[in-house]
Design a protein around this motif. Structure first.
Motif, PDB file in Angstrom:
ATOM      1  N   THR A 389      10.575  -5.154  -7.572  1.00  0.00           N
ATOM      2  CA  THR A 389       9.338  -5.570  -6.920  1.00  0.00           C
ATOM      3  C   THR A 389       9.693  -6.316  -5.647  1.00  0.00           C
ATOM      4  OG1 THR A 389       7.209  -6.699  -7.231  1.00  0.00           O
ATOM      5  CG2 THR A 389       9.147  -7.831  -8.065  1.00  0.00           C
ATOM      6  N   GLY A 390       8.782  -6.278  -4.670  1.00  0.00           N
ATOM      7  CA  GLY A 390       8.968  -7.055  -3.455  1.00  0.00           C
ATOM      8  C   GLY A 390       9.670  -6.284  -2.351  1.00  0.00           C
ATOM      9  N   GLY A 391      10.249  -7.043  -1.431  1.00  0.00           N
ATOM     10  CA  GLY A 391      10.994  -6.460  -0.332  1.00  0.00           C
ATOM     11  C   GLY A 391      10.216  -6.310   0.955  1.00  0.00           C
ATOM     12  N   ARG A 392       8.989  -6.863   1.024  1.00  0.00           N
ATOM     13  CA  ARG A 392       8.170  -6.677   2.228  1.00  0.00           C
ATOM     14  C   ARG A 392       7.882  -8.009   2.908  1.00  0.00           C
ATOM     15  NH1 ARG A 392       2.762  -4.126   0.479  1.00  0.00           N
ATOM     16  NH2 ARG A 392       2.852  -5.932  -0.930  1.00  0.00           N
ATOM     17  N   GLY A 393       7.605  -7.949   4.207  1.00  0.00           N
ATOM     18  CA  GLY A 393       7.109  -9.100   4.938  1.00  0.00           C
ATOM     19  C   GLY A 393       5.609  -9.223   4.760  1.00  0.00           C
ATOM     20  N   LEU A 394       5.118 -10.464   4.759  1.00  0.00           N
ATOM     21  CA  LEU A 394       3.698 -10.705   4.520  1.00  0.00           C
ATOM     22  C   LEU A 394       3.139 -11.675   5.559  1.00  0.00           C
ATOM     23  CD1 LEU A 394       3.802 -11.327   0.642  1.00  0.00           C
ATOM     24  CD2 LEU A 394       3.240  -9.173   1.810  1.00  0.00           C
ATOM     25  N   ALA A 395       1.871 -11.495   5.883  1.00  0.00           N
ATOM     26  CA  ALA A 395       1.153 -12.447   6.722  1.00  0.00           C
ATOM     27  C   ALA A 395       0.677 -13.611   5.862  1.00  0.00           C
ATOM     28  CB  ALA A 395      -0.024 -11.764   7.404  1.00  0.00           C
ATOM     29  N   VAL A 396       0.126 -14.632   6.496  1.00  0.00           N
ATOM     30  CA  VAL A 396      -0.306 -15.812   5.763  1.00  0.00           C
ATOM     31  C   VAL A 396      -1.405 -15.485   4.760  1.00  0.00           C
ATOM     32  CG1 VAL A 396      -2.034 -16.505   7.472  1.00  0.00           C
ATOM     33  CG2 VAL A 396      -0.947 -18.244   6.045  1.00  0.00           C
ATOM     34  N   ASP A 397      -2.185 -14.419   5.008  1.00  0.00           N
ATOM     35  CA  ASP A 397      -3.249 -14.028   4.076  1.00  0.00           C
ATOM     36  C   ASP A 397      -2.765 -13.091   2.979  1.00  0.00           C
ATOM     37  OD1 ASP A 397      -2.832 -11.699   5.472  1.00  0.00           O
ATOM     38  OD2 ASP A 397      -4.901 -11.513   6.215  1.00  0.00           O
ATOM     39  N   GLY A 398      -1.466 -12.792   2.950  1.00  0.00           N
ATOM     40  CA  GLY A 398      -0.891 -11.966   1.891  1.00  0.00           C
ATOM     41  C   GLY A 398      -0.849 -10.486   2.184  1.00  0.00           C
ATOM     42  N   THR A 399      -1.386 -10.049   3.317  1.00  0.00           N
ATOM     43  CA  THR A 399      -1.314  -8.638   3.669  1.00  0.00           C
ATOM     44  C   THR A 399       0.077  -8.302   4.211  1.00  0.00           C
ATOM     45  OG1 THR A 399      -2.162  -9.117   5.885  1.00  0.00           O
ATOM     46  CG2 THR A 399      -3.766  -8.523   4.183  1.00  0.00           C
ATOM     47  N   GLU A 400       0.458  -7.033   4.072  1.00  0.00           N
ATOM     48  CA  GLU A 400       1.791  -6.629   4.522  1.00  0.00           C
ATOM     49  C   GLU A 400       1.902  -6.756   6.032  1.00  0.00           C
ATOM     50  OE1 GLU A 400       4.965  -2.882   4.191  1.00  0.00           O
ATOM     51  OE2 GLU A 400       2.975  -2.763   3.248  1.00  0.00           O
ATOM     52  N   ASP A 401       3.010  -7.367   6.465  1.00  0.00           N
ATOM     53  CA  ASP A 401       3.256  -7.565   7.893  1.00  0.00           C
ATOM     54  C   ASP A 401       4.765  -7.713   8.083  1.00  0.00           C
ATOM     55  OD1 ASP A 401       3.474  -8.284  10.522  1.00  0.00           O
ATOM     56  OD2 ASP A 401       2.135 -10.012  10.408  1.00  0.00           O
ATOM     57  N   PRO A 402       5.421  -6.678   8.592  1.00  0.00           N
ATOM     58  CA  PRO A 402       6.882  -6.754   8.771  1.00  0.00           C
ATOM     59  C   PRO A 402       7.324  -7.944   9.618  1.00  0.00           C
ATOM     60  CG  PRO A 402       6.103  -4.515   9.100  1.00  0.00           C
ATOM     61  CD  PRO A 402       4.880  -5.378   9.006  1.00  0.00           C
ATOM     62  N   ALA A 403       6.456  -8.415  10.513  1.00  0.00           N
ATOM     63  CA  ALA A 403       6.794  -9.550  11.368  1.00  0.00           C
ATOM     64  C   ALA A 403       6.192 -10.850  10.854  1.00  0.00           C
ATOM     65  CB  ALA A 403       6.319  -9.292  12.797  1.00  0.00           C
ATOM     66  N   GLY A 404       5.636 -10.828   9.631  1.00  0.00           N
ATOM     67  CA  GLY A 404       4.975 -12.019   9.096  1.00  0.00           C
ATOM     68  C   GLY A 404       5.955 -13.132   8.764  1.00  0.00           C
ATOM     69  N   PHE A 405       5.418 -14.336   8.628  1.00  0.00           N
ATOM     70  CA  PHE A 405       6.242 -15.501   8.319  1.00  0.00           C
ATOM     71  C   PHE A 405       6.658 -15.560   6.850  1.00  0.00           C
ATOM     72  CE2 PHE A 405       4.405 -17.484  12.219  1.00  0.00           C
ATOM     73  CZ  PHE A 405       5.611 -17.824  12.809  1.00  0.00           C
ATOM     74  N   PHE A 406       6.020 -14.778   6.005  1.00  0.00           N
ATOM     75  CA  PHE A 406       6.272 -14.853   4.574  1.00  0.00           C
ATOM     76  C   PHE A 406       7.020 -13.600   4.104  1.00  0.00           C
ATOM     77  CE2 PHE A 406       2.816 -17.723   5.323  1.00  0.00           C
ATOM     78  CZ  PHE A 406       3.027 -18.777   4.446  1.00  0.00           C
ATOM     79  N   LEU A 407       7.727 -13.757   2.992  1.00  0.00           N
ATOM     80  CA  LEU A 407       8.423 -12.647   2.354  1.00  0.00           C
ATOM     81  C   LEU A 407       7.933 -12.515   0.920  1.00  0.00           C
ATOM     82  CD1 LEU A 407      12.048 -13.344   3.632  1.00  0.00           C
ATOM     83  CD2 LEU A 407      10.591 -11.421   4.301  1.00  0.00           C
ATOM     84  N   GLU A 408       7.737 -11.290   0.508  1.00  0.00           N
ATOM     85  CA  GLU A 408       7.276 -11.019  -0.840  1.00  0.00           C
ATOM     86  C   GLU A 408       8.363 -11.383  -1.853  1.00  0.00           C
ATOM     87  OE1 GLU A 408       4.906  -7.312  -2.957  1.00  0.00           O
ATOM     88  OE2 GLU A 408       6.361  -6.925  -1.372  1.00  0.00           O
ATOM     89  N   PRO A 409       8.022 -12.107  -2.936  1.00  0.00           N
ATOM     90  CA  PRO A 409       9.014 -12.383  -3.974  1.00  0.00           C
ATOM     91  C   PRO A 409       9.642 -11.083  -4.470  1.00  0.00           C
ATOM     92  CG  PRO A 409       7.069 -13.718  -4.333  1.00  0.00           C
ATOM     93  CD  PRO A 409       6.738 -12.759  -3.213  1.00  0.00           C
ATOM     94  N   THR A 410      10.965 -11.047  -4.469  1.00  0.00           N
ATOM     95  CA  THR A 410      11.700  -9.802  -4.689  1.00  0.00           C
ATOM     96  C   THR A 410      12.661  -9.950  -5.863  1.00  0.00           C
ATOM     97  OG1 THR A 410      11.551  -9.292  -2.330  1.00  0.00           O
ATOM     98  CG2 THR A 410      13.224  -8.109  -3.597  1.00  0.00           C
TER      99      THR A 410
END
Length: 542
Positions: A389-410
């Protein structure tokens, strides 16, 4: 945040923004050069504009009078050379007086008052921690750690360790720990305020303290010094110069500390690479290095563990997006429980959410540099690991964003114990939300347990280890043979704090050559033996 939310911070006469100067012998000294602190919401909403604003303010190109809005929440004066020198000389002078204060005052009165003040100001402390970018729920956890270090059980342990007296053939024999003198504290950028509060435990030993407030996050340090530690010291009658704090870059300040004849110990938080190199510089300069470096903690889950409880403990590895030194970094799961454990772990990881740090229920933090995460994940999959599970970048609202500040728990699965350390994610601390679960090859349980023990003890790092198991014989074997690390937890939260137990410290790349469980009250002292006779009999040498 409004200015008055900073409680009794010192107000600059020329602005309505509350400001801290260099804290020297109980006074705030202003240099005229500032580091400005911005609200983390503004940074997450528009990082480019916020960082541009900060840069222009710090350089003096803009004034606070030029601003509209409340993006700036505070500022701290950058210490000049005179302030740095004064902080050290004041500490040295105060240390000579403070070391003679009785243990009852330094341990009982001071730490008891600190516990009360921390409790009374918990809401303010929590707020300041969210302004440092810490999720609110983690801020509550950090406060629990501070409170446990001041509880009566901890105070009893410190007192017992600092002074033990025996009566031997009519003579007094004392084994005591004497304060080292002036201790300089270099907190990490990811937890400056809570690490600065360790200064209270150093002060309780009879030392004087100088704390560096990092330019990247100085406000919490100065709040802790001005509003918590300073007032408590004043209440117990400590000399003013026993506590000092200056804001500046680490390079010049660390050099000043190494060069100063006033400095005895330096507590350094940072990466293992930089910390081990700094340890050598300390020894060469005749200073005691006390290192708090990286962690790469192991959790062992045996076949008879409760898989739900174990999974709840394992998701602590994602708290703060993995940017905490004392969280689970790798898991060894018995083959018979691995499938169920992984299923529960993946489900639990999916419940963690992104958000602003002041929102309740948020446990993930921004990751400023995510290139290392993707490189580490790619290294793992290239070497046979499976992403569950995981491996993606996320925006502050939880939507997928490769350049987002957050990372999906992997969560990744690694099959085979012997070759697992070929993966960077297993061999080294990752410092992002990536948790490898190693599933050993099925074999006889006795052989497997021995292999797991050897694996844990051969970890290059050694902060915390924890175990989930029910069989008393398995627990006893692990308890007797796991020698790596500063803390071992069995069937408990991996990150919880407990009175009288250490919160930090460890072996290997975590604590350096002199690494062990870090009780600041004890690590900044040295053992001294004392024998006292009444002088009415001749000396006897045998």
């Amino acid at each position: 945040m409004t200015a008055d939310a900073l409680d009794s911070a010192i107000k600059s006469p020329s602005t309505d923004i509350y400001s801290y100067g260099s804290y020297i012998a109980g006074e705030n000294i202003y240099s005229g050069k500032w580091v400005h602190v911005l609200d983390p919401r503004s940074l997450l909403d528009d990082s480019f504009a916020s960082l541009t604003l900060k840069r222009r303010l710090d350089s003096g190109e803009l004034s606070l009078h030029d601003l509209d809005g409340d993006a700036v929440i505070g500022r701290v004066a950058v210490a000049d050379d005179d302030a740095v020198a004064a902080s050290l000389s004041c500490a040295a002078a105060a240390a000579r007086e403070w070391r003679s204060a009785p243990l009852s005052l330094r341990i009982d009165d001071f730490l008891e008052r600190m516990h009360s003040l921390l409790t009374e100001n918990a809401e303010n402390i929590e707020h300041l921690l969210t302004l440092e970018g810490h999720p609110r729920d983690l801020a509550k956890w950090e406060i629990s750690g501070m409170l446990n270090s001041c509880r009566v059980e901890s105070r009893d342990y410190f007192r017992e360790q600092l002074w033990r007296e025996f009566s031997v053939d009519g003579r007094r024999h004392i084994v005591r720990r004497q304060p080292d003198g002036v201790v300089c504290l270099n907190p990490p950028a990811n937890a400056p305020m809570t690490s600065a509060l360790m200064g209270g435990l150093i002060l309780a030993a009879g030392n004087a303290v100088v704390i560096r407030a990092p330019r990247s996050g100085p406000l919490g340090v100065m709040y802790a010094v001005n509003n918590l530690l300073g007032p408590t010291l004043a209440e117990v009658g400590a000399p003013a110069g026993v506590l000092n704090a200056v804001c500046g870059d680490p390079g010049p300040l660390l050099k000043a500390w190494l060069d100063s004849p006033h400095v005895d110990d330096i507590m350094y938080f940072g990466s293992s690479k930089n910390g081990i190199a700094f340890e050598r510089r300390c020894v060469e300069a005749g200073k005691k290095p006390i290192l708090e470096l990286a962690g790469n903690d192991t959790v062992v889950v045996w076949k008879d563990a409760d898989p739900e409880y174990a999974a709840q403990a394992l998701i602590e590895g994602f708290y703060g997006s993995g940017q905490l030194c004392m969280i689970p970094n790798q898991v060894i799961a018995h083959p018979e429980i691995a499938e169920e454990l992984l299923e529960r772990l993946v489900a639990a990881a999916g419940t963690l959410r992104t958000g602003y740090p002041d929102e309740s229920g948020v446990l993930l933090s921004p990751v400023l540099r995510n290139d290392g995460f993707y490189a580490c994940l790619r290294d793992a999959t290239d070497k046979g690991a499976t992403v569950l599970t995981g491996g993606r970048g996320l925006a502050v609202d939880g939507t997928e964003d490769p350049a987002g500040f957050f990372l999906e728990p992997t969560v990744i699965r690694v099959d085979g114990l012997d070759r697992s350390r070929e993966l960077d994610a297993v061999r080294h601390e990752t410092f992002f939300p990536l948790l490898p679960v190693v599933v050993p090859e099925p074999t006889d349980d006795r052989k497997l347990l021995d292999a797991i023990i050897d694996f844990v003890n051969s970890n290059l790092y050694g902060l915390r280890n924890s175990v989930w198991a029910s069989d008393p014989e398995v627990i006893d074997q692990l308890l007797a043979n796991v020698v790596n690390g500063g803390l071992l937890k069995i069937n408990e939260s991996h990150i919880s704090f407990a009175a009288a137990l250490p919160s930090h410290g460890g072996t290997g790349l975590t604590g350096g050559v002199y690494g062990e469980a870090n009780y600041p009250t004890l690590r900044t002292t040295h053992i001294q033996g004392v024998a006292i006779s009444d002088g009415r009999t001749p000396p006897k040498y045998r």
